[in-house]
Write a protein that holds these residues in place. Structure first.
Motif, mmCIF file in Angstrom:
data_model
loop_
_atom_site.group_PDB
_atom_site.id
_atom_site.type_symbol
_atom_site.label_atom_id
_atom_site.label_comp_id
_atom_site.label_asym_id
_atom_site.label_seq_id
_atom_site.Cartn_x
_atom_site.Cartn_y
_atom_site.Cartn_z
ATOM 1 N N ARG A 91 0.836 -1.206 0.000
ATOM 2 C CA ARG A 91 0.000 0.000 0.000
ATOM 3 C C ARG A 91 0.870 1.256 0.000
ATOM 4 N NH1 ARG A 91 -3.139 -3.049 3.779
ATOM 5 N NH2 ARG A 91 -2.378 -1.801 5.534
ATOM 6 N N VAL A 92 1.934 1.243 0.781
ATOM 7 C CA VAL A 92 2.851 2.384 0.805
ATOM 8 C C VAL A 92 3.445 2.623 -0.573
ATOM 9 C CG1 VAL A 92 5.110 3.161 1.654
ATOM 10 C CG2 VAL A 92 3.416 2.278 3.257
ATOM 11 N N THR A 93 3.825 1.556 -1.259
ATOM 12 C CA THR A 93 4.414 1.691 -2.596
ATOM 13 C C THR A 93 3.447 2.364 -3.554
ATOM 14 O OG1 THR A 93 5.791 -0.278 -2.294
ATOM 15 C CG2 THR A 93 5.360 0.417 -4.555
ATOM 16 N N SER A 130 0.925 16.680 -1.129
ATOM 17 C CA SER A 130 1.821 15.562 -1.421
ATOM 18 C C SER A 130 2.768 15.303 -0.256
ATOM 19 C CB SER A 130 2.620 15.849 -2.692
ATOM 20 O OG SER A 130 3.567 14.845 -2.952
ATOM 21 N N ASN A 131 3.270 16.370 0.333
ATOM 22 C CA ASN A 131 4.188 16.219 1.470
ATOM 23 C C ASN A 131 3.505 15.561 2.666
ATOM 24 O OD1 ASN A 131 6.263 17.410 0.031
ATOM 25 N ND2 ASN A 131 5.881 19.462 0.851
ATOM 26 N N LEU A 132 2.259 15.929 2.917
ATOM 27 C CA LEU A 132 1.552 15.328 4.054
ATOM 28 C C LEU A 132 1.202 13.872 3.773
ATOM 29 C CD1 LEU A 132 0.530 15.736 6.861
ATOM 30 C CD2 LEU A 132 -1.574 16.731 5.955
ATOM 31 N N ILE A 133 0.917 13.533 2.521
ATOM 32 C CA ILE A 133 0.718 12.127 2.153
ATOM 33 C C ILE A 133 1.982 11.332 2.474
ATOM 34 C CG2 ILE A 133 0.420 10.509 0.236
ATOM 35 C CD1 ILE A 133 -1.337 12.674 -1.114
ATOM 36 N N ARG A 134 3.129 11.851 2.058
ATOM 37 C CA ARG A 134 4.392 11.138 2.282
ATOM 38 C C ARG A 134 4.688 10.994 3.783
ATOM 39 N NH1 ARG A 134 6.707 10.283 -2.449
ATOM 40 N NH2 ARG A 134 6.360 11.760 -4.161
ATOM 41 N N PHE A 135 4.336 12.001 4.560
ATOM 42 C CA PHE A 135 4.526 11.901 6.010
ATOM 43 C C PHE A 135 3.723 10.736 6.579
ATOM 44 C CE2 PHE A 135 2.827 12.929 10.233
ATOM 45 C CZ PHE A 135 4.005 12.978 10.962
ATOM 46 N N GLN A 136 2.470 10.605 6.167
ATOM 47 C CA GLN A 136 1.640 9.497 6.653
ATOM 48 C C GLN A 136 2.225 8.155 6.222
ATOM 49 O OE1 GLN A 136 -0.384 10.234 8.814
ATOM 50 N NE2 GLN A 136 -1.520 12.100 8.364
ATOM 51 N N LEU A 137 2.758 8.088 5.018
ATOM 52 C CA LEU A 137 3.338 6.835 4.529
ATOM 53 C C LEU A 137 4.595 6.470 5.313
ATOM 54 C CD1 LEU A 137 2.926 7.259 0.663
ATOM 55 C CD2 LEU A 137 1.294 6.378 2.352
ATOM 56 N N HIS A 138 5.409 7.475 5.631
ATOM 57 C CA HIS A 138 6.615 7.231 6.424
ATOM 58 C C HIS A 138 6.238 6.686 7.796
ATOM 59 C CE1 HIS A 138 10.657 7.819 8.045
ATOM 60 N NE2 HIS A 138 10.105 8.428 9.084
ATOM 61 N N GLN A 139 5.215 7.266 8.397
ATOM 62 C CA GLN A 139 4.771 6.799 9.711
ATOM 63 C C GLN A 139 4.205 5.383 9.632
ATOM 64 O OE1 GLN A 139 6.615 9.424 11.054
ATOM 65 N NE2 GLN A 139 5.335 8.609 12.710
ATOM 66 N N ALA A 140 3.546 5.068 8.523
ATOM 67 C CA ALA A 140 3.004 3.721 8.350
ATOM 68 C C ALA A 140 4.116 2.683 8.289
ATOM 69 C CB ALA A 140 2.154 3.658 7.084
ATOM 70 N N VAL A 166 -6.147 7.099 6.227
ATOM 71 C CA VAL A 166 -7.224 6.106 6.109
ATOM 72 C C VAL A 166 -6.805 4.971 5.176
ATOM 73 C CG1 VAL A 166 -9.538 5.743 5.160
ATOM 74 C CG2 VAL A 166 -9.107 7.680 6.680
ATOM 75 N N LEU A 167 -6.244 5.325 4.036
ATOM 76 C CA LEU A 167 -5.921 4.319 3.018
ATOM 77 C C LEU A 167 -4.710 3.471 3.384
ATOM 78 C CD1 LEU A 167 -6.528 6.335 -0.290
ATOM 79 C CD2 LEU A 167 -8.081 4.727 0.860
ATOM 80 N N VAL A 168 -3.638 4.086 3.861
ATOM 81 C CA VAL A 168 -2.439 3.303 4.158
ATOM 82 C C VAL A 168 -2.694 2.356 5.325
ATOM 83 C CG1 VAL A 168 -1.296 4.860 5.822
ATOM 84 C CG2 VAL A 168 0.079 3.451 4.262
#
Length: 245
Positions: free
Chosen positions: A35-37, A57-67, A115-117
């Motif tokens: 999902r992160v990919t 986009s930056n906030l999306i990447r932050f959530q992905l990093h935390q995931a 929500v998605l990640v």
């Protein structure tokens, strides 16, 4: 006959919810890393739009990093000899992502990414002023190989319909305090299981949405037990849903 309010009927809202739920299991079963990919590709697409979408986009990447840090690891737990126990996270189901006129595309993207990640599907109900931005986010998500219909966009006046009539497991909202109080009352009036309410009342600074553990509000914990000492030497598998965060 379905009740008509605006351009979407209540039946159509229920249909969109069902379509999103239909692809939820597929998305959840991909696992956190996959999902992160895909969502990193989504962030790329969003960032290429420039302007306000750069911060989104930056906030999306932050959530992905935390995931990757919080959700991806599988934790081994102690158990009897011949048994392995693993604790991991899973999505919970359908979330409503919404807000009032204070909602920005950055806040919307940050909510949706979490929500998605975490492994969920989503309905979006946003102000009319944000509709084009929401459509752009969804379009970029599909281009990034997310399942079609994973996220459905509702008309701006359908927030209450979604709260009252759809099988949501949670609501993520960025809005003024009075709006959040009204939403919470509607959620409390629902029959059945209590619905998770993740409320942010500071749309400019986003102290909750941009917090390191925000996405933990959208998961459930699961335990997988493998017993290799079963009769005949055959391994048996037990998988249980755990508590919610």
């Amino acid at each position: 006959m379905s009740k008509v309010i605006g351009t979407q009927t209540m039946n159509e809202v229920s249909t969109l919810a069902a379509q999103s739920q239909a692809v939820w299991e597929e998305w959840n079963n991909l696992g956190v890393i996959e999902r992160v990919t895909r969502l990193n590709s989504w962030a790329d697409n969003v960032g290429q739009r420039g302007g306000d979408f750069t911060a989104a986009s930056n906030l999306i990447r932050f959530q992905l990093h935390q995931a990757e840090a919080l959700l991806a690891p599988v934790h081994e737990m102690p158990g009897p000899t011949g048994e392995t126990n693993e604790l991991y996270t899973s999505g919970r189901g359908l979330f409503l992502v919404t807000g009032d006129e204070s909602l920005t595309v950055t806040a919307l993207a940050g909510q949706l990414a979490a929500v998605l990640v975490a492994g969920n599907c989503a309905l979006l109900a946003v102000p009319a002023s944000l509709k084009r931005d929401a459509e752009a986010l969804i379009g970029d998500l599909v281009k990034a190989s997310a399942p079609n219909r994973l996220v459905a966009l509702l008309d701006s006046d359908k927030t209450e319909d979604a709260i009252v009539s759809t099988p949501i497991c949670g609501v993520a909202a960025v809005a003024h305090p009075a709006t959040l109080i009204a939403m919470n009352r509607k959620l409390a009036a629902r029959d059945g299981v209590l619905v998770q309410f993740v409320a942010e009342d500071n749309a400019s600074q986003l102290p909750l949405v941009a917090s390191p553990t925000y996405l933990l509000r959208f998961i459930t914990e699961r335990t997988k037990t493998i017993n290799v000492t079963a009769v005949g030497g055959n391994a048996t598998l037990l998988e249980l849903g755990g508590g919610e965060h």
